[in-house]
Design a protein around this motif. Structure first.
Motif: not given
Length: 600
Positions: A46-50, A67-72
């Motif tokens: 996942f884009p790290t900017s999101s 799949g990388l994100s602060e929250r999903v």
């Protein structure tokens, strides 16, 4: 307002800024159908900017992708959605966690790979809607999350977690319908793999839910490390196969009081007539709040205080010649089968004189040797089925011997032993009981398949004293030797017992003062019964014993040596009181094995 509700309010405010997966750039000439395969995402992430990722269509984290994100968020205002984490794929969320079915739409999460978040995984977070959500943890998955709340603040709906394998670890709690305002159906079903959480919390704050924790089959290993809470209309349900294994462990705590808990057990719960271990609780946290128990016909729920476990057991069976005795086929830790005959009366009346028989199933060409086991407990507490006595008995089975573990008359107190007023000491009935047990073994040797001339006696602490006294004394009218068939003991195993009650212990079981009746105290002291015909004695004692000073055994061994009587003295450096055969300082099984082999 609960924390889950607060989290949803925050999401409702900022949801317009949450990026949809289709806004992310793809490599190659991907079609609209390919957006859900994250193997096509640039650099596989996942884009790290999101700082948020929203899944409103079917999507999967493919093999080799992170799949990388602060929250999903999965399944919201757009449409029903599913997110899959394939074997070899990895989904990472930050402290804000993962929310499934966060609004009006249904959602699912399917994990075969790795999923991690320091935050919570929430199913259903809007009291105004009643979506459905399903989470599947499959074989091979590695899930490490903060907590899992099934049916968070949802106003309704069906929320289900199915674990068929893999490893699921929660640093905090597994909550089923245990949040303010929740009114839904919340179920966690496990049929395989390992589940570890701090505690299981169910139904305590739910409005009208009936949360269920369900175990299917015998391949699951479940562990809660702190005291759990089961409230409301919680149901623990076990649909068992023939595996007969441990399925639920309350390692550092048990269940807190829960008035409405229903325990249901269905299916064939046994293999080879073995007990099935259902719940293991630590001492002091016994599960005593089951008000409603449903079991298959012919089975019963049994709590064993000595082992700290609940068992589903077969009903009592009738054994020819032994009356109405409970008989079960069991196995030692080493895999040797034996028939256990429980609560068999070896003397008349309705007192404490009950015994458990451990009879090896392995065929023997000749009659077996047998060992009488006498439990400890200061002549006032203890039981024939305590952990140490069971270990002793199963070791005898491993060695091919029959074992007989007995209860006997103990000192009676008004309330708490040793502290409340004493009603009556147990002397001399306690030794009459022990001698009666030997006589019973001799009388029934043929039925038991044992050799009446090869009987040993073994005990620890107060049981060690009684073992010594049983084996060393013969022909004494006060001990009942003239009232029944008798029987001599071939050898004695004494674990930190008391050879001379005039030095220690006599006040615990003899009512008559020593100064006024020195003859009684002498009669109760094994050292006074030594003779040239005394059987061989194995003495085992720890150097750091705070209860029975090792000097008593030192002196006893010195007397035996001075008189040329057969004995062996084993000193265990650093050991305290009340140990069994296996302890960090020493494995005593070879010592006992060799002693019995030589003398029995």
């Amino acid at each position: 307002m609960s924390w889950v509700r607060i989290a949803w309010v925050w999401f409702a405010v900022v949801s317009t800024a949450v990026a949809d997966f289709r806004d992310f750039k793809m490599t190659g000439e991907g079609t609209d159908d390919q957006w859900g395969t994250l193997a096509n995402w640039e650099e596989g992430e996942f884009p790290t900017s999101s700082d948020s990722a929203r899944v409103d269509k079917d999507c999967r984290v493919a093999d080799g992708v992170i799949g990388l994100s602060e929250r999903v968020y999965v399944g919201g205002f757009g449409r029903d959605a599913s997110l899959s984490v394939d074997a070899g794929g990895e989904l990472k969320a930050g402290d804000s966690g993962i929310c499934i079915a966060y609004s009006r739409n249904n959602a699912s999460l399917d994990v075969s790979g790795v999923m991690t978040t320091a935050g919570s995984v929430l199913l259903g977070t809007d009291a105004d809607y009643a979506p459905d959500a399903v989470v599947n943890f499959r074989g091979g998955c590695q899930v490490d999350i903060g907590s899992l709340t099934v049916g968070a603040t949802a106003g309704g709906g069906v929320f289900t977690v199915n674990q068929s394998g893999g490893t699921v670890v929660m640093s905090s709690d597994l909550c089923l319908g245990d949040v303010d305002g929740s009114d839904c159906t919340a179920t966690y079903t496990i049929s395989g793999g390992e589940l570890t959480a701090r505690r299981l919390n169910t139904g305590g704050k739910a409005v009208g839910s009936a949360p269920r924790f369900e175990v299917i089959g015998s391949a699951a290993n479940i562990r809660f490390t702190s005291v759990s809470w089961l409230g409301g209309q919680t149901e623990l349900k076990f649909v068992l196969d023939a595996g007969g294994v441990s399925v639920l462990s309350m390692t550092n705590g048990g269940y807190a009081a829960a008035s409405g808990v229903q325990l249901t057990v269905e299916g064939a719960a046994f293999a080879g007539d073995e007990d099935l271990l259902l719940i293991d609780v630590s001492e002091g946290n016994s599960m005593t709040e089951f008000r409603n128990v449903s079991l298959p016909p012919g089975y019963e729920l049994e709590y064993r205080n000595g082992d700290g476990v609940y068992l589903v057991s077969e009903p009592a069976a009738v054994v020819t010649g032994f009356g109405e005795a409970k008989v079960k086929l069991q196995k030692t830790a080493s895999g040797h089968e034996y028939s256990k005959v429980s609560d068999l009366r070896y003397a008349g009346g309705d007192g404490a004189q009950l015994m458990d028989l451990y009879l090896p199933r392995k065929p023997s060409a000749a009659a077996r040797p047998a060992v009488l086991l006498i439990h400890g407990g200061g002549w006032a507490v203890g039981d024939k089925a305590d952990k140490r006595e069971k270990q002793f008995a199963e070791f005898m089975v491993d060695e091919g011997y029959a074992a007989v573990s007995i209860n006997y008359t103990m000192t009676a107190y008004e309330d708490k032993p040793f502290s409340s007023p004493r009603i009556a000491g147990c002397w001399p009935q306690v030794i009459v009981d022990c001698k009666s047990a030997v006589a019973w073994m001799v009388e029934h040797a043929g039925e038991l398949g044992i050799d009446p001339d090869r009987i040993a006696v073994m005990g620890g602490s107060a049981g060690g004293h009684l073992a010594l006294l049983t084996g060393l004394s013969n022909g004494i009218a006060e001990f009942g030797d003239g009232c029944f068939g008798g029987g001599t003991v071939r050898c004695i195993v004494d674990f930190y017992g008391i050879p001379d009650v005039r030095r220690w212990g006599g006040k615990a079981f003899i009512d008559e003062p020593e100064k006024e009746h020195p003859e009684i105290w002498a009669l109760a002291s094994p050292v006074e019964h030594l003779s040239e015909n005394s059987p061989p004695i194995l003495i085992v004692h720890g150097t750091e014993d705070p209860t029975v000073n090792i000097k008593l055994s030192d002196e006893f061994a010195g007397i035996l040596k001075a008189r040329g009587l057969p004995h062996q003295y084993v000193v265990v450096e650093g050991a305290r009181h009340s140990f069994g055969l296996i302890l960090p300082e020493m494995d005593l099984r070879p010592v006992v094995r060799d002693f019995l082999k030589e003398n029995l």
